[in-house]
Design an enzyme around this catalytic site. Structure first.
Site, PDB file in Angstrom:
ATOM      1  N   TYR A 141      -5.751  11.517  -0.765  1.00 21.69           N
ATOM      2  CA  TYR A 141      -4.904  10.349  -0.593  1.00 21.69           C
ATOM      3  C   TYR A 141      -3.443  10.723  -0.883  1.00 21.69           C
ATOM      4  CZ  TYR A 141      -3.870   5.328  -0.813  1.00 21.69           C
ATOM      5  OH  TYR A 141      -3.392   4.070  -0.579  1.00 21.69           O
TER       6      TYR A 141
ATOM      7  N   CYS B  51       0.815  -1.211   0.000  1.00 21.31           N
ATOM      8  CA  CYS B  51       0.000   0.000   0.000  1.00 21.31           C
ATOM      9  C   CYS B  51       0.848   1.260   0.000  1.00 21.31           C
ATOM     10  CB  CYS B  51      -0.952  -0.002   1.191  1.00 21.31           C
ATOM     11  SG  CYS B  51      -2.170  -1.315   1.042  1.00 21.31           S
ATOM     12  N   HIS B  52       1.737   1.384   0.961  1.00 21.84           N
ATOM     13  CA  HIS B  52       2.499   2.629   1.071  1.00 21.84           C
ATOM     14  C   HIS B  52       3.987   2.395   1.237  1.00 21.84           C
ATOM     15  CE1 HIS B  52      -1.664   3.349   2.408  1.00 21.84           C
ATOM     16  NE2 HIS B  52      -1.565   4.310   1.532  1.00 21.84           N
ATOM     17  N   GLY B  53       4.434   1.173   0.932  1.00 23.22           N
ATOM     18  CA  GLY B  53       5.868   0.914   0.860  1.00 23.22           C
ATOM     19  C   GLY B  53       6.610   0.742   2.170  1.00 23.22           C
TER      20      GLY B  53
ATOM     21  N   ARG C   5      -0.197  10.510   1.669  1.00 26.68           N
ATOM     22  CA  ARG C   5       1.031   9.771   1.388  1.00 26.68           C
ATOM     23  C   ARG C   5       2.249  10.669   1.233  1.00 26.68           C
ATOM     24  NH1 ARG C   5      -0.208   5.502  -3.261  1.00 26.68           N
ATOM     25  NH2 ARG C   5      -0.265   7.428  -4.424  1.00 26.68           N
TER      26      ARG C   5
END
Lengths: 180, 427
Positions: free
Chosen positions: B296, A144-146, B300
């Protein structure tokens, strides 16, 4: 208002009694709202049957060396990993200094059972399931986000703030564990 | 406007009888027939009506879908397939509902950008703007919970990621998370309550829309000049002028809607959501629906979990504060030569953030060759997201207050009527 109103004594209007009724009624209303709110909010917490599923038993002897088995526990994936000697060595030898959530490997396994690593397979960032492989550190990589976890499930790179959780578990026999 | 006297005259005996008891026809007449509308409204102003239409479509199609949908982890996915394949006309209703959500957001973004450009949030329309922000926030919550219901892989991991945002709150986060999910993970209890709330929230939205329209009718509509209505010369009656213009725009909008529903119903979705939810396997690349991608990307862009979550919510919260961040005395950016360009840049930023939200953070936007180890180097998506996030917040928190004080606005027309006549004289 203890003074006579419009020159007449209002005998029935005892101010202290009236104030008491207002305050008592107000307090009762607040109490009633709280009494209604408690079950209405509480019903959203896990129900008794959900809580009843909270512990499982598993035979780790079924997991071959170098293999990982994923078991469902409390609706989440549980990683049962049988580590190779090289992985154990790497996990024990890693420098804790540069870690985000430093923890020696010995705190994450049971003494004498270093080959078995039991983890909650939920990324501590936002709850995705990290994959075995693809990691720079020989462990798990979250798609998902590494976030990148090492062979001890410790966070080494990426946005996750904590190591993969080691659930509460105990060895019931040589190879049988009880989780939860 | 509130000081506009009622011109409703009941004609028949029944109308007179009703008017003396519940003047509902008078309210409707004064609000939607004789309501004085600025005569210079352009097509950007038709999106309010379009949004009402969208809400109506979602509620009607949603109620029908709920007659066939099963909110159970073992049956939800299959019940969706049954709706698409076996229920009479189910495929149409389901695609109207799923694409309707996208259309709804498309319209609301245009509506919001319009409000931003023409200063529709400035005094005396602050409450109107705040109510609009509340509606937008409720729309996000409703759309998110609706997206979970099909119980595909994207549904499931969307629910996991978004509920886990709450878990980032220090101390109480994990307890709230368990309370919200009704268990230790996203499971039956979560699906069931999301269905319940997904059914409820559209009616809450409808209630806030009533307040939004009420607030609009108290202060009157803004218009492209940003100059308030001064005399009867500035206005036309709502019906037929605005009604017909809104209807024309609705037809065009429904044509676009139909292109998606009939020719590319899955274009805005993800193939992974046609795979049933599997709590043990996360898809390789999870992304939210397009309308949430900018937020989103902001989430991130920030490497710290808690700060990332705060930034994402702040990105929405800052829209609420807008009326008090803009220091300019001029409403419409038509007369704000400097601010206008920052606005254009802001729209581009939002679109690019949306693009970034759909990419993997470590991917390259463009390549600048390779380094000594043979790895490609260039602008990473995460770095671009950070730059865009910085501009997003700077636009509201620095540029808005600062340019408002420094900028020399162009001359503003004395009235709407004057602006309209001057424009006619030019052509």
């Amino acid at each position: 208002m203890s003074e006579p109103v419009n020159g007449t004594v209002e005998g029935h209007d005892d101010p202290s009694r009236r104030d008491f009724i207002y305050i008592a009624a107000g307090a009762a209303a607040v109490g009633a709202v709280a009494a209604v709110a408690v079950p209405l909010i509480g019903q959203m917490n896990p129900a008794a049957d959900t809580l009843a599923l909270a512990s499982i038993e598993y035979d780790v002897g079924k997991v071959a060396e170098g293999q990982q088995v994923v078991v469902k526990w409390r609706g989440k994936p549980l990683f049962v990993r049988h580590r190779t000697a090289a992985e154990i060595q790497e996990a024990q030898g890693a420098d804790l200094g540069g870690m985000k959530d430093p923890q020696p490997d010995s705190d994450r396994v049971k003494a004498g059972k270093e080959q078995y690593l039991v983890l909650v397979g939920v990324c501590t960032h936002l709850g995705c399931v990290p994959n075995m492989g693809g990691s720079e550190f020989g462990g798990w990589f979250c798609p998902c986000h590494g976030s990148d976890y090492d062979t001890s499930g410790r966070i080494r790179k990426g946005p996750a703030p904590k190591n993969l959780e080691v659930p509460e578990y105990a060895f019931l026999s040589d190879t049988k564990i009880k989780v939860g | 406007m509130s000081d506009h006297p009622s011109t409703y005259t009941p004609k028949s005996g029944i109308e007179k009888w009703l008017d003396a008891r519940l003047p509902i026809l008078r309210l409707a007449y004064d609000s939607f027939v004789d309501y004085p509308t600025p005569k210079n409204l352009n097509y950007w102003w038709t999106f309010g009506g379009i949004l009402s239409l969208c809400l109506g479509i979602q509620i009607i199609s949603g109620i029908v879908l709920a007659m066939h949908y099963v909110p159970h982890i073992d049956h939800a996915f299959d019940s969706l397939e049954r709706i698409r394949r076996d229920v009479n006309g189910g495929w149409l209703i389901q695609f109207v509902h799923s694409n309707g959500a996208s259309m709804f957001f498309f319209a609301v973004y245009i509506h919001m950008f319009r409000g931003l450009y023409y200063g529709s949030y400035k005094a005396p329309r602050e409450v109107l703007w705040l109510l609009g922000c509340v509606i937008y926030f409720l729309m996000i919550a409703t759309a998110f919970m609706g997206y979970v219901l099909p119980w595909g892989q994207m549904s499931y991991y969307g629910a996991v990621v978004i509920t886990n945002l709450i878990g980032a709150i220090p101390l109480v986060g994990p307890s709230i998370l368990t309370w919200l999910q009704g268990g230790f993970s996203v499971d039956q209890a979560t699906l069931n309550r999301f269905f319940s709330l997904h059914y409820l929230l559209p009616f809450v939205i409808a209630g806030v829309v009533v307040l939004h329209v009420w607030a609009l009718h108290v202060v009157g509509q803004n218009n492209p000049t940003g100059v308030e209505i001064k005399s009867k010369e500035d206005t036309v009656p709502f019906t037929p002028y605005a009604t017909v213009k809104d209807a024309a725009a609705m037809i065009l909008f429904l044509m676009l809607f139909s292109v998606f529903v009939f020719f590319m119903p899955d274009a805005l979705g993800h193939a992974d959501n046609y795979v049933k939810a599997n709590p043990l396997q996360t898809p390789a690349h999870i992304v939210p629906e397009w309308y949430m991608l900018p937020f989103y990307a902001i989430l991130r862009a920030i490497p710290d979990k808690l700060i990332g979550v705060i930034a994402m919510f702040a990105a929405i919260a800052v829209i609420f504060a807008l009326p008090w961040l803009d220091t300019s005395k001029v409403k419409s950016m038509r007369y704000r030569p400097v601010m206008r360009w920052f606005f254009v840049l802001f729209v581009i930023t939002c679109c690019l953030l949306g693009w970034c939200g759909g990419q993997l953070p470590e991917d390259l936007v463009f390549s600048l060759g390779t380094d000594d180890h043979g790895n490609a180097i260039g602008l990473k998506v995460v770095l671009l997201s950070q730059i865009l996030t910085a501009y997003y917040f700077a636009f509201f928190l620095i540029i808005m207050p600062w340019i408002g004080l420094k900028e020399e606005p162009l001359p503003v027309p004395a009235s709407i009527s004057e602006a309209v006549l001057a424009n006619h004289a030019k052509h």
